[in-house]
Design a protein around this motif. Structure first.
Motif, PDB file in Angstrom:
ATOM      1  N   ARG A  34       0.718  -1.050  -0.024  1.00  0.00           N
ATOM      2  CA  ARG A  34       0.110   0.111   0.124  1.00  0.00           C
ATOM      3  C   ARG A  34       1.074   1.277   0.003  1.00  0.00           C
ATOM      4  O   ARG A  34       1.835   1.406   0.758  1.00  0.00           O
ATOM      5  N   ILE A  35       0.541   2.211  -0.893  1.00  0.00           N
ATOM      6  CA  ILE A  35       1.104   3.392  -0.890  1.00  0.00           C
ATOM      7  C   ILE A  35       0.558   4.405  -0.218  1.00  0.00           C
ATOM      8  O   ILE A  35      -0.655   4.910  -0.509  1.00  0.00           O
ATOM      9  N   GLU A  36       1.220   4.958   1.084  1.00  0.00           N
ATOM     10  CA  GLU A  36       0.458   5.973   1.935  1.00  0.00           C
ATOM     11  C   GLU A  36       0.732   7.241   1.393  1.00  0.00           C
ATOM     12  O   GLU A  36       1.687   8.041   1.801  1.00  0.00           O
ATOM     13  N   ASP A  37       0.006   7.933   0.622  1.00  0.00           N
ATOM     14  CA  ASP A  37       0.456   9.140  -0.195  1.00  0.00           C
ATOM     15  C   ASP A  37      -0.521  10.370  -0.056  1.00  0.00           C
ATOM     16  O   ASP A  37      -0.778  10.939  -0.900  1.00  0.00           O
ATOM     17  N   ILE A  38      -1.142  10.188   1.057  1.00  0.00           N
ATOM     18  CA  ILE A  38      -2.325  11.074   1.312  1.00  0.00           C
ATOM     19  C   ILE A  38      -1.734  12.584   1.470  1.00  0.00           C
ATOM     20  O   ILE A  38      -2.680  13.700   1.122  1.00  0.00           O
TER      21      ILE A  38
ATOM     22  N   ARG B 259      -7.371  16.577   8.475  1.00  0.00           N
ATOM     23  CA  ARG B 259      -6.467  17.760   8.324  1.00  0.00           C
ATOM     24  C   ARG B 259      -7.167  18.611   7.492  1.00  0.00           C
ATOM     25  O   ARG B 259      -7.380  18.237   6.389  1.00  0.00           O
ATOM     26  N   ARG B 260      -7.050  20.077   7.669  1.00  0.00           N
ATOM     27  CA  ARG B 260      -7.750  20.841   6.734  1.00  0.00           C
ATOM     28  C   ARG B 260      -7.209  20.859   5.347  1.00  0.00           C
ATOM     29  O   ARG B 260      -8.041  21.148   4.320  1.00  0.00           O
ATOM     30  N   ASP B 261      -5.830  20.560   5.377  1.00  0.00           N
ATOM     31  CA  ASP B 261      -5.170  20.742   4.154  1.00  0.00           C
ATOM     32  C   ASP B 261      -5.139  19.384   3.110  1.00  0.00           C
ATOM     33  O   ASP B 261      -4.846  19.226   2.046  1.00  0.00           O
ATOM     34  N   ILE B 262      -5.484  18.292   3.931  1.00  0.00           N
ATOM     35  CA  ILE B 262      -5.619  16.852   3.487  1.00  0.00           C
ATOM     36  C   ILE B 262      -7.165  16.110   3.143  1.00  0.00           C
ATOM     37  O   ILE B 262      -7.467  15.671   2.393  1.00  0.00           O
ATOM     38  N   GLY B 263      -7.911  16.581   4.202  1.00  0.00           N
ATOM     39  CA  GLY B 263      -9.281  16.037   4.170  1.00  0.00           C
ATOM     40  C   GLY B 263      -9.269  14.611   4.980  1.00  0.00           C
ATOM     41  O   GLY B 263     -10.398  13.940   5.207  1.00  0.00           O
ATOM     42  N   THR B 264      -8.061  13.894   5.457  1.00  0.00           N
ATOM     43  CA  THR B 264      -8.136  12.744   6.068  1.00  0.00           C
ATOM     44  C   THR B 264      -6.903  12.990   7.067  1.00  0.00           C
ATOM     45  O   THR B 264      -6.150  14.005   7.471  1.00  0.00           O
ATOM     46  N   SER B 265      -6.515  11.498   7.586  1.00  0.00           N
ATOM     47  CA  SER B 265      -5.141  11.599   8.382  1.00  0.00           C
ATOM     48  C   SER B 265      -4.650  10.218   8.374  1.00  0.00           C
ATOM     49  O   SER B 265      -5.299   9.144   7.941  1.00  0.00           O
ATOM     50  N   TYR B 266      -3.430  10.077   8.977  1.00  0.00           N
ATOM     51  CA  TYR B 266      -2.778   8.884   8.960  1.00  0.00           C
ATOM     52  C   TYR B 266      -3.650   7.734   9.779  1.00  0.00           C
ATOM     53  O   TYR B 266      -3.994   6.677   9.393  1.00  0.00           O
TER      54      TYR B 266
END
Length: 285
Positions: free
Chosen positions: A40-44, A189-196
């Protein structure tokens, strides 16, 4: 369920010996159990992700002799799924908008209560400044930071917060005092829309991961993941938090430590079995 492990790097720098150890350990265990190994590539965080690093990940892993059994899941292409999970939590009244910046949180943490920890798995434990500042009704707000109201979340969970660990501290591990040791963590997060934390829990369930192998530095975050699994009605995998690969001074490796990059060892003539010896693994089965 099929015994399933995964390796989930972020394409923000070169793979180093620590990454190789984690990937080979998960791969070897899956193969020993006639199971499935996933990549899986975690590139959020698209501001830091780079296509060149992603290509290098594939190349290094193949050179190490690793093969994944399904197409790669790239988190940046899975944002709708994370949004659905956030909507579920919002409808339960468990999320709230947070307007604080890092300085606000740091200032609020300057007078900690005696006996109450100040740091948790996400750094400074949030003091709850915005917990009652905004409405939790209507549509979920977009492009803002959203935190989990952990007190409300724990009150909603009618089950023990435990998980099975097969790493160094093997056994049934109980998550104790999460409202004090974890706090209200950011789930969007406000700049991403999700989190780790949200993404990894959703993805592990969606991919049918039964055994999560990862570094001991992520052990503390498991409490967050167990809480989210209960709230989203997702299964809890078995966890194995393995030792960290460190440099000669005892410092754990980071992506900025290019001297330990797999690509550099390759360029110097190392073999995959050399890498295995360096990290204390037997030759490939």
């Amino acid at each position: 369920m099929t015994f399933t492990t995964r390796f989930a790097p972020s394409p923000t720098g070169p793979l180093h010996l620590g990454h190789a150890y984690s990937a080979m350990l998960a791969h070897d265990l899956a193969r020993a159990e006639s199971g499935t190994f996933l990549l899986r590539i975690e590139d959020i965080d698209q501001s830091r992700a780079r296509e060149t690093w992603e290509d290098q990940i594939y190349d290094d892993l193949r050179w190490l002799g690793l093969a994944w059994d399904r197409p790669v899941l790239r988190q940046s292409q899975n944002m709708d799924t994370y949004a659905n999970a956030l909507d579920t939590l919002w409808r339960q009244g468990l999320l709230y908008q947070c307007d604080c910046n890092r300085r606000d949180i740091l200032d609020a943490a300057q007078a900690p209560q005696e006996g109450v920890p100040t740091h948790g798995p996400d750094g400074l434990i949030y003091p709850g400044t915005c917990r009652h500042m905004h409405s939790r009704t209507g549509s979920r707000p977009q492009t803002v930071a959203l935190r989990l109201d952990l007190v409300a979340a724990i009150a909603q969970i009618d089950a023990e917060l435990v998980f099975s660990e097969t790493g160094e501290h093997a056994g049934q591990i109980e998550i104790k005092n999460p409202t004090q040791t974890i706090g209200d963590i950011v789930l969007a997060r406000r700049d991403i829309g999700t989190s780790y934390h949200l993404s990894v829990v959703v993805d592990d369930a969606a991919q049918g991961v039964t055994h999560v192998l990862r570094g001991a530095d992520l052990a503390e975050a498991t409490g967050i993941h167990i809480v989210l699994q209960h709230l989203l009605d997702l299964p809890t995998p078995i966890y194995h938090h393995h030792r960290l690969i460190r440099d000669d001074s005892g410092k754990r490796l980071a992506k900025r430590d290019d001297a330990r990059a797999i690509s550099k060892y390759r360029a110097e003539g190392a073999t995959p079995d050399d890498i295995r010896r360096m990290v204390g693994l037997p030759p490939a089965p």
